[in-house]
Design a protein around this motif. Structure first.
Motif, short mmCIF file in Angstrom:
data_model
loop_
_atom_site.label_atom_id
_atom_site.label_comp_id
_atom_site.label_asym_id
_atom_site.label_seq_id
_atom_site.Cartn_x
_atom_site.Cartn_y
_atom_site.Cartn_z
N SER A 1 0.72 -24.81 -27.89
CA SER A 1 -0.55 -25.14 -27.23
C SER A 1 -1.61 -25.56 -28.22
N GLY A 2 -1.36 -25.31 -29.52
CA GLY A 2 -2.37 -25.60 -30.53
C GLY A 2 -1.77 -26.20 -31.78
N ARG A 3 -2.11 -25.60 -32.93
CA ARG A 3 -1.71 -26.18 -34.22
C ARG A 3 -0.24 -26.00 -34.51
N GLY A 4 0.36 -24.94 -33.99
CA GLY A 4 1.80 -24.79 -34.14
C GLY A 4 2.25 -24.51 -35.55
N SER A 5 1.67 -23.51 -36.23
CA SER A 5 2.08 -23.24 -37.61
C SER A 5 3.51 -22.70 -37.66
N ASN A 6 3.92 -21.92 -36.67
CA ASN A 6 5.32 -21.48 -36.63
C ASN A 6 6.25 -22.66 -36.33
N MET A 7 5.78 -23.58 -35.52
CA MET A 7 6.54 -24.82 -35.29
C MET A 7 6.78 -25.53 -36.60
N ALA A 8 5.74 -25.66 -37.42
CA ALA A 8 5.87 -26.34 -38.70
C ALA A 8 6.86 -25.63 -39.61
N ALA A 9 6.86 -24.30 -39.59
CA ALA A 9 7.82 -23.54 -40.41
C ALA A 9 9.25 -23.81 -39.95
N CYS B 1 12.80 -31.46 -29.68
CA CYS B 1 11.52 -31.91 -29.12
C CYS B 1 10.48 -30.83 -29.29
N VAL B 2 9.24 -31.26 -29.27
CA VAL B 2 8.09 -30.35 -29.24
C VAL B 2 7.27 -30.73 -28.02
N SER C 1 3.92 -29.69 -25.48
CA SER C 1 2.67 -28.95 -25.37
C SER C 1 2.09 -29.08 -23.97
N ASN C 2 1.38 -28.05 -23.56
CA ASN C 2 0.63 -28.13 -22.30
C ASN C 2 -0.76 -28.70 -22.52
N GLN C 3 -1.10 -28.95 -23.78
CA GLN C 3 -2.42 -29.49 -24.13
C GLN C 3 -2.24 -30.81 -24.86
N ALA C 4 -2.81 -31.88 -24.31
CA ALA C 4 -2.66 -33.21 -24.92
C ALA C 4 -3.27 -33.26 -26.32
N GLY C 5 -4.30 -32.47 -26.58
CA GLY C 5 -4.96 -32.50 -27.87
C GLY C 5 -4.43 -31.52 -28.89
N ALA C 6 -3.29 -30.91 -28.63
CA ALA C 6 -2.75 -29.92 -29.56
C ALA C 6 -2.46 -30.56 -30.92
N PRO C 7 -3.05 -30.08 -32.01
CA PRO C 7 -2.82 -30.68 -33.32
C PRO C 7 -1.35 -30.67 -33.74
N GLY C 8 -0.58 -29.71 -33.25
CA GLY C 8 0.82 -29.63 -33.62
C GLY C 8 1.64 -30.82 -33.18
N LEU C 9 1.19 -31.52 -32.16
CA LEU C 9 1.93 -32.70 -31.70
C LEU C 9 1.99 -33.77 -32.78
N VAL D 1 1.76 -33.23 -36.03
CA VAL D 1 2.62 -32.71 -37.10
C VAL D 1 4.09 -33.00 -36.77
N ALA D 2 4.46 -32.75 -35.51
CA ALA D 2 5.84 -33.00 -35.09
C ALA D 2 6.16 -34.49 -35.11
N ALA D 3 5.25 -35.29 -34.58
CA ALA D 3 5.49 -36.74 -34.54
C ALA D 3 5.63 -37.31 -35.95
N ASP D 4 4.80 -36.82 -36.89
CA ASP D 4 4.88 -37.29 -38.27
C ASP D 4 6.21 -36.92 -38.91
N ALA D 5 6.85 -35.86 -38.40
CA ALA D 5 8.16 -35.45 -38.90
C ALA D 5 9.30 -36.18 -38.18
N GLY D 6 8.94 -37.12 -37.30
CA GLY D 6 9.96 -37.89 -36.60
C GLY D 6 10.58 -37.19 -35.42
N ILE D 7 9.89 -36.19 -34.89
CA ILE D 7 10.42 -35.40 -33.76
C ILE D 7 9.79 -35.89 -32.46
N ALA D 8 10.59 -35.96 -31.42
CA ALA D 8 10.10 -36.37 -30.10
C ALA D 8 9.09 -35.35 -29.59
#
Length: 216
Positions: A11-19, A35-36, A38-46, A48-55
């Motif tokens: 829902s947010g920055r997703g630091s555990n996602m990044a790990a 895939c990653v 989010s229920n929030q379009a503005g989640a910063p973690g999206l 991070v995931a996109a930059d890593a090439g993840i859907a």
């Protein structure tokens, strides 16, 4: 051998996602982030995931008649990516009973306390208010009851004199970033089993305490 397909909910920055993304970049890691979502379009973690090439995808909780309708839409997106394990990483929504039943024993969460102590929100402050000397984090399976699923593993940290909610949170978060990828590895290797509400991990003695040393 095909790698386990993991779907991460944020829902947010997703630091555990990044790990988890960093862990999955290792050639010998047995899982991949499919895939990653989010229920929030503005989640910063999206980003991070996109930059890593993840859907990535957004499934907003707004506009749904009830929780189950949203949960079904979320599940459909995960299924579209062939997800086999759902990992919650700061996903700030409470599921209807439908979702954890649909994904029984295939959805996990990390909680910043040593469950069953201190459920819900602001658990680090709860620990400070209670005066405990030891806190930490817990990775557990998700069931319809909040923060109550079978415990897979825990990591402990000391509560230090002068700690604030922020300093204790940061110390716990460092252990979350270590523990979560380890548990996903165990799952991908088929080492985790659940029976009668208790978890066993193959090659770890049943009586072992799955705790990291405080700051190593």
């Amino acid at each position: 051998m095909a790698k386990l397909k993991v779907g991460i909910l944020i829902s947010g920055r997703g630091s555990n996602m990044a790990a988890l993304i960093r862990a999955a970049q290792a050639a010998d890691y047995p899982a991949e982030v499919a895939c990653v979502v989010s229920n929030q379009a503005g989640a910063p973690g999206l980003k991070v995931a996109a930059d890593a090439g993840i859907a990535t995808a957004v499934v907003s909780h707004r506009g749904h008649a009830d929780r189950e309708t949203f949960d079904r839409a979320l599940s459909a997106e995960l299924e579209r990516h062939g997800v086999e394990l759902v990992v919650l990483a700061g996903f700030m929504r409470i599921f209807s009973p439908w979702f954890p039943v649909r994904w029984a024993d295939r959805v996990i969460n990390v909680h910043p306390s040593l469950l069953p102590c201190f459920k819900g929100l602001h658990v680090q402050q709860q620990a400070l208010d209670a005066g405990v000397r030891l806190s930490g984090c817990t990775v557990h399976f998700v069931i319809p009851d909040l923060d109550a699923g079978p415990i897979i593993a825990q990591a402990a940290v000391p509560v230090l004199a002068g700690d604030t909610e922020e300093t204790l949170s940061a110390r716990i978060l460092r252990q979350e970033h270590r523990l979560y990828p380890l548990v996903v590895r165990w799952f991908a290797e088929g080492r985790i089993a659940v029976a009668e509400g208790r978890v066993t991990v193959r090659d770890i003695p049943p009586g072992a305490t799955l705790l990291f040393s405080p700051e190593t």
